[in-house]
Design an enzyme around this catalytic site. Structure first.
Site, PDB file in Angstrom:
ATOM      1  N   TYR A   1       2.474   3.973  -6.025  1.00 42.12           N
ATOM      2  CA  TYR A   1       3.203   3.110  -6.533  1.00 42.12           C
ATOM      3  C   TYR A   1       4.605   3.143  -5.683  1.00 42.12           C
ATOM      4  CZ  TYR A   1       0.183   3.018 -10.620  1.00 42.12           C
ATOM      5  OH  TYR A   1      -0.780   2.943 -11.577  1.00 42.12           O
ATOM      6  N   GLU A   2       5.392   1.940  -5.868  1.00 41.63           N
ATOM      7  CA  GLU A   2       6.489   1.865  -4.915  1.00 41.63           C
ATOM      8  C   GLU A   2       7.287   3.049  -5.224  1.00 41.63           C
ATOM      9  OE1 GLU A   2       7.316  -2.289  -5.590  1.00 41.63           O
ATOM     10  OE2 GLU A   2       8.575  -1.586  -7.503  1.00 41.63           O
TER      11      GLU A   2
END
Lengths: 256, 288
Positions: free
Chosen positions: A50-51
């Site tokens: 996930y960023e």
């Protein structure tokens, strides 16, 4: 188990596109459900990123945001956001980027910026976030989104992230040499780009879906492959795992 | 050396009308209490920046504190759009703010360039993206070694960085862990900084030798505010109040309801209310 919703079919079909070998950059919403369903069923070895910086995360419930504590608690490691975008994404270490969007065109270009003009928009959407670079730096892009005339448009109001541009070799002419969108999984069908024109073409209809339904829900004249498959219906296991995941998620987010 | 102050003093000393401010935090550790103090003190004409402006930017914008926002994703994560931001951009209420819009990669690189003392950041990005048409601060340069065309954006160097962290020691050094976003870069890029912390401890016993610690001499002011990130969270202390993020969508959807909420919970309250807001969220605080 014969009863399933179109959204469940979409999530299951999207999950099946992933394998244990993938390193997947996960967008929030529909992509997040699909990626975690894959991890909990046929692709236990998948690396989900996930960023917010979490690498190898394995949440028990779906996160509401890209930075819920659950993602960090269950990750192999959590890195800073500059490191995430520089070393991991730009460094070419991600095999699949999984994106959704507000508007999509037939070449897999995505708009999450504005509806209407940029300076005086009708609807100011959140903006691109990680998408402009996810779209060009991941090995390939899967897109998952429900079909509607509002979302599947002839011309985007704004090109937030590049798909195949105007088709053909346009993506490469922008200096982008990753594959770009290779699969579009909707609530009605699976689409893949034509090898030459790069226009998304329906290659598999979900059970019970007709060509007319496809035509009624996109804003262009859609192309169909000469031989179309029927997407296998969700298995009992896929549905049980998905519903369980959603039930846990709902309980967690309502603070129960 | 960092000064220990109350939040009121830290904001009064560091934040002036017209300043550029990064209230950073990537879902985790968002400095809500500090932003509320800025609103309470009536600061105006601020240029605010953040990769992921969410509720506190909705609140700052709706209360008329903001002139310009530099950002890459403005939403209520997992819930929807920011209603007060939309009202400003679409209808000019209370006034229309100026937007400078980037991608996450650009903002992350720009903070890092700011921390590194560089004038600009260079990265592989924005190819085929339409932001290049509407944002004149996105340029392209040619690599002098390979000839590759690369994107360039100016470094971000806010007047003030405002962050929330887990703890400070008695020397004013600050420790954080979990999802740490771009907070280290924002503090090092800024001229001044305010850090709110959950607690002040005698020492950082037991933390990893590679822990993220900002030395006291890189920070201007430290203020202890228990629960100061709510409804965001602090790893190991309390969980994210997802139910409040969902509730915000309704509160912010109406101008009157928004103003009433702000009056009751911000204008007529103080930083001390945050401790009680997280009391019920302790069991969701993670694995520490």
């Amino acid at each position: 188990m014969s009863d399933f919703t179109p959204t469940e079919m979409m999530t299951v079909a999207a999950a099946r596109a992933l394998s244990s070998k993938d390193v997947c950059f996960v967008g929030i919403g529909a992509p997040s459900a699909a990626c975690n369903l894959a991890r909990l069923t046929h692709a236990p070895g998948i690396t989900l990123i996930y960023e917010s910086g979490t690498i190898g995360t394995a949440p028990d419930v779906l996160p509401l945001s890209i930075g819920d504590g659950e993602l960090c608690d269950t990750a192999l490691t959590t890195v800073s956001v500059p490191e995430m975008f520089r070393y991991w994404l730009q460094g070419g270490r991600i095999t699949v980027g999984f994106l959704g969007g507000a508007q999509l065109d037939r070449f897999g270009n995505i708009n999450t910026t504005v509806v209407g003009g940029y300076e005086t928009p009708k609807v100011r959407l959140p903006g691109g976030g990680g998408a402009p670079e996810i779209a060009i730096s991941c090995g390939e892009i899967f897109i998952t989104m429900k079909q509607s005339r509002r979302g599947f448009v002839e011309k985007l109001d704004f090109i937030t992230s590049l798909g195949h541009g105007t088709g053909g070799r346009d993506r490469a002419e922008h200096g982008v040499h990753t594959k770009g969108p290779t699969r579009l999984i909707t609530d009605l069908a699976i689409w893949q780009p034509d090898p030459e024109t790069k226009e998304f073409t329906v290659t598999s209809l979900h059970p019970g879906v007709t060509k007319a339904q496809i035509m009624d829900t996109v804003g262009w004249a859609p192309k169909f492959a000469e031989t179309m498959a029927e997407t296998p219906a969700p298995t009992t296991e896929e549905l049980l795992v998905l519903r369980d995941l959603h039930a846990r998620t709902k309980a967690a987010h309502e603070g129960a | 050396m960092a000064k220990f102050q109350t939040l009121q003093e830290a904001v009064a000393d560091n934040i002036r009308d017209g300043n550029s401010i990064a209230f950073e935090g990537f879902t985790h550790l968002i400095p809500h209490a500090a932003a509320h103090e800025v609103i309470r003190q009536g600061r105006k004409n601020l240029t605010v920046m953040r990769m992921t402006p969410d509720l506190i930017y909705d609140q700052l914008i709706g209360m008329g504190c903001v002139k310009k926002m530099i950002f890459s994703f403005a939403g209520n994560p997992g819930v929807g759009l920011l209603r007060r931001l939309r009202d400003s951009v679409e209808n000019g209420w209370p006034h229309k703010i100026e937007l400078e819009e980037h991608s996450h990669a650009a903002m992350a690189n720009a903070y890092e360039a700011g921390a590194a003392g560089l004038p600009c950041a260079v990265f592989r990005g924005y190819r085929g993206a339409e932001l290049t048409r509407v944002n004149p601060n996105i340029k392209f340069i040619t690599c002098p070694f390979t000839g590759e065309e690369l994107a360039a954006v100016p470094a971000l160097r806010p007047d003030v960085a405002v962050i929330h962290a887990l703890k400070a020691n008695r020397n004013g050094d600050v420790f954080m862990e979990g999802i740490t976003g771009v907070q280290k870069e924002a503090v090092l890029a800024a001229k001044r900084s305010i850090v709110t912390v959950e607690e002040i401890v005698d020492d950082f016993e037991g933390v990893s030798p590679n822990a993220i610690i900002l030395p006291s001499w890189t920070i201007t002011s430290v203020a202890e505010v228990k629960g100061g990130a709510h409804p965001s969270y602090t790893q190991g202390y309390y969980g994210r109040d997802n139910a409040f993020y969902i509730a915000w969508d309704d509160i912010a959807s109406d101008r009157e309801r928004f103003r009433a909420w702000m009056d009751e919970h911000v204008m007529e309250a103080g930083p001390e209310v945050f401790a009680s807001r997280v009391a019920g969220l302790m069991q969701k605080g993670g694995t520490r």
